[in-house]
Design a protein around this motif. Structure first.
Motif, PDB file in Angstrom:
ATOM      1  N   ASP A   1     -10.149  14.301   0.544  1.00 55.50           N
ATOM      2  CA  ASP A   1     -10.898  14.478   1.789  1.00 55.50           C
ATOM      3  C   ASP A   1     -11.517  13.176   2.264  1.00 55.50           C
ATOM      4  O   ASP A   1     -12.353  13.175   3.152  1.00 55.50           O
ATOM      5  CB  ASP A   1     -11.985  15.531   1.608  1.00 55.50           C
ATOM      6  N   GLY A   2     -11.114  12.068   1.660  1.00 55.32           N
ATOM      7  CA  GLY A   2     -11.738  10.781   1.968  1.00 55.32           C
ATOM      8  C   GLY A   2     -11.103  10.082   3.150  1.00 55.32           C
ATOM      9  O   GLY A   2     -10.559  10.695   4.069  1.00 55.32           O
ATOM     10  N   ARG A   3     -11.154   8.759   3.072  1.00 54.98           N
ATOM     11  CA  ARG A   3     -10.705   7.912   4.172  1.00 54.98           C
ATOM     12  C   ARG A   3      -9.206   8.068   4.418  1.00 54.98           C
ATOM     13  O   ARG A   3      -8.428   8.155   3.483  1.00 54.98           O
ATOM     14  CB  ARG A   3     -11.036   6.469   3.822  1.00 54.98           C
ATOM     15  N   PHE A   4      -8.837   8.113   5.688  1.00 53.30           N
ATOM     16  CA  PHE A   4      -7.429   8.182   6.056  1.00 53.30           C
ATOM     17  C   PHE A   4      -7.173   7.205   7.190  1.00 53.30           C
ATOM     18  O   PHE A   4      -8.100   6.731   7.845  1.00 53.30           O
ATOM     19  CB  PHE A   4      -7.008   9.598   6.437  1.00 53.30           C
ATOM     20  N   ILE A   5      -5.923   6.899   7.421  1.00 51.21           N
ATOM     21  CA  ILE A   5      -5.561   5.908   8.426  1.00 51.21           C
ATOM     22  C   ILE A   5      -5.380   6.559   9.793  1.00 51.21           C
ATOM     23  O   ILE A   5      -5.855   6.059  10.798  1.00 51.21           O
ATOM     24  CB  ILE A   5      -4.286   5.155   7.992  1.00 51.21           C
ATOM     25  N   GLU A   6      -4.683   7.710   9.811  1.00 52.36           N
ATOM     26  CA  GLU A   6      -4.417   8.359  11.090  1.00 52.36           C
ATOM     27  C   GLU A   6      -4.303   9.867  10.906  1.00 52.36           C
ATOM     28  O   GLU A   6      -3.710  10.341   9.943  1.00 52.36           O
ATOM     29  CB  GLU A   6      -3.111   7.826  11.686  1.00 52.36           C
ATOM     30  N   LYS A   7      -4.875  10.612  11.856  1.00 54.21           N
ATOM     31  CA  LYS A   7      -4.737  12.070  11.864  1.00 54.21           C
ATOM     32  C   LYS A   7      -3.444  12.409  12.593  1.00 54.21           C
ATOM     33  O   LYS A   7      -3.240  11.977  13.727  1.00 54.21           O
ATOM     34  CB  LYS A   7      -5.928  12.703  12.573  1.00 54.21           C
ATOM     35  N   LEU A   8      -2.568  13.162  11.926  1.00 51.82           N
ATOM     36  CA  LEU A   8      -1.255  13.481  12.486  1.00 51.82           C
ATOM     37  C   LEU A   8      -1.154  14.915  12.998  1.00 51.82           C
ATOM     38  O   LEU A   8      -0.208  15.257  13.700  1.00 51.82           O
ATOM     39  CB  LEU A   8      -0.170  13.239  11.437  1.00 51.82           C
TER      40      LEU A   8
ATOM     41  N   MET B   1       0.847  -1.174   0.000  1.00 55.49           N
ATOM     42  CA  MET B   1       0.000   0.000   0.000  1.00 55.49           C
ATOM     43  C   MET B   1       0.894   1.240   0.000  1.00 55.49           C
ATOM     44  O   MET B   1       1.765   1.403   0.840  1.00 55.49           O
ATOM     45  CB  MET B   1      -0.869  -0.033   1.268  1.00 55.49           C
ATOM     46  N   ALA B   2       0.683   2.145  -0.954  1.00 49.63           N
ATOM     47  CA  ALA B   2       1.460   3.383  -1.056  1.00 49.63           C
ATOM     48  C   ALA B   2       0.866   4.418  -0.117  1.00 49.63           C
ATOM     49  O   ALA B   2      -0.268   4.842  -0.290  1.00 49.63           O
ATOM     50  CB  ALA B   2       1.442   3.883  -2.482  1.00 49.63           C
ATOM     51  N   MET B   3       1.656   4.809   0.885  1.00 50.63           N
ATOM     52  CA  MET B   3       1.174   5.747   1.901  1.00 50.63           C
ATOM     53  C   MET B   3       1.633   7.161   1.583  1.00 50.63           C
ATOM     54  O   MET B   3       2.731   7.369   1.074  1.00 50.63           O
ATOM     55  CB  MET B   3       1.720   5.356   3.274  1.00 50.63           C
ATOM     56  N   LYS B   4       0.791   8.117   1.918  1.00 59.44           N
ATOM     57  CA  LYS B   4       1.120   9.529   1.762  1.00 59.44           C
ATOM     58  C   LYS B   4       0.772  10.257   3.046  1.00 59.44           C
ATOM     59  O   LYS B   4      -0.213   9.948   3.703  1.00 59.44           O
ATOM     60  CB  LYS B   4       0.308  10.139   0.625  1.00 59.44           C
ATOM     61  N   ILE B   5       1.598  11.232   3.378  1.00 60.95           N
ATOM     62  CA  ILE B   5       1.261  12.175   4.439  1.00 60.95           C
ATOM     63  C   ILE B   5       0.863  13.442   3.714  1.00 60.95           C
ATOM     64  O   ILE B   5       1.668  14.042   3.002  1.00 60.95           O
ATOM     65  CB  ILE B   5       2.452  12.419   5.383  1.00 60.95           C
ATOM     66  N   ARG B   6      -0.406  13.821   3.844  1.00 61.29           N
ATOM     67  CA  ARG B   6      -0.927  14.934   3.059  1.00 61.29           C
ATOM     68  C   ARG B   6      -1.973  15.716   3.837  1.00 61.29           C
ATOM     69  O   ARG B   6      -2.300  15.371   4.962  1.00 61.29           O
ATOM     70  CB  ARG B   6      -1.513  14.414   1.757  1.00 61.29           C
TER      71      ARG B   6
ATOM     72  N   ARG C   1      -4.300   6.133  -2.897  1.00 62.20           N
ATOM     73  CA  ARG C   1      -5.416   5.940  -3.840  1.00 62.20           C
ATOM     74  C   ARG C   1      -6.719   6.537  -3.329  1.00 62.20           C
ATOM     75  O   ARG C   1      -7.675   6.648  -4.092  1.00 62.20           O
ATOM     76  CB  ARG C   1      -5.604   4.442  -4.099  1.00 62.20           C
ATOM     77  N   MET C   2      -6.768   6.936  -2.072  1.00 61.82           N
ATOM     78  CA  MET C   2      -7.987   7.519  -1.499  1.00 61.82           C
ATOM     79  C   MET C   2      -8.136   8.979  -1.916  1.00 61.82           C
ATOM     80  O   MET C   2      -7.151   9.658  -2.182  1.00 61.82           O
ATOM     81  CB  MET C   2      -7.937   7.442   0.035  1.00 61.82           C
ATOM     82  N   PRO C   3      -9.382   9.475  -1.961  1.00 61.04           N
ATOM     83  CA  PRO C   3      -9.582  10.886  -2.316  1.00 61.04           C
ATOM     84  C   PRO C   3      -8.990  11.826  -1.270  1.00 61.04           C
ATOM     85  O   PRO C   3      -8.748  11.436  -0.134  1.00 61.04           O
ATOM     86  CB  PRO C   3     -11.104  11.048  -2.373  1.00 61.04           C
TER      87      PRO C   3
END
Length: 137
Positions: A30-37, A1-6, A26-28
């Protein structure tokens, strides 16, 4: 899975507010994210401590896991001292447009012509003076 911090945008129209998130690329936006940083509020003054808040430990964890940062988040991390500053290349930024180049060329041509015109009359009397002194001898 390609992760981005954005950044994920929130807030109402003309009142932006962003969450700094770790998400699958691959998520939009404003869409689903794994963790709020963290959060970013561009409406606050640049020197305000509340403008950018980040959980630096979690950001470093995700960077260690191979997450890539977007350009804006990378700049925030550089300002916070989390990552080393990178040299960016934007070759067209400092290059003027066609009309500005034409104006600059015209200006240099006029300046060169004015310099020649100013130098030519100054040389003529000097030559005459040399000729007069030669005739007197």
């Amino acid at each position: 899975m390609a992760m981005k911090i954005r950044l994920a945008r929130g807030g109402s129209k003309k009142r932006p507010f962003y969450r700094i998130v770790a998400a699958d690329s691959r998520m939009p936006r404003d869409g689903r994210f794994i963790e709020k940083l963290g959060t970013y509020n561009p409406l606050l003054p640049k020197d305000s401590e509340e403008r950018v808040k980040m959980n630096v430990e979690r950001v470093q964890y995700w960077l260690g896991e191979g997450a890539q940062t977007t350009d804006r988040v990378a700049r925030m991390l550089e300002a916070a001292g989390v990552v080393a500053k990178t040299e960016r290349n934007n070759p067209k930024k400092g290059e003027p447009g066609k009309k500005a180049k034409a104006r600059a060329d015209e200006k240099t041509a006029k300046a060169a012509a004015a310099a020649e015109a100013a130098a030519a009359p100054a040389e003529a009397p000097a030559e005459d003076a040399v000729e007069e002194t030669a005739a007197e001898e």
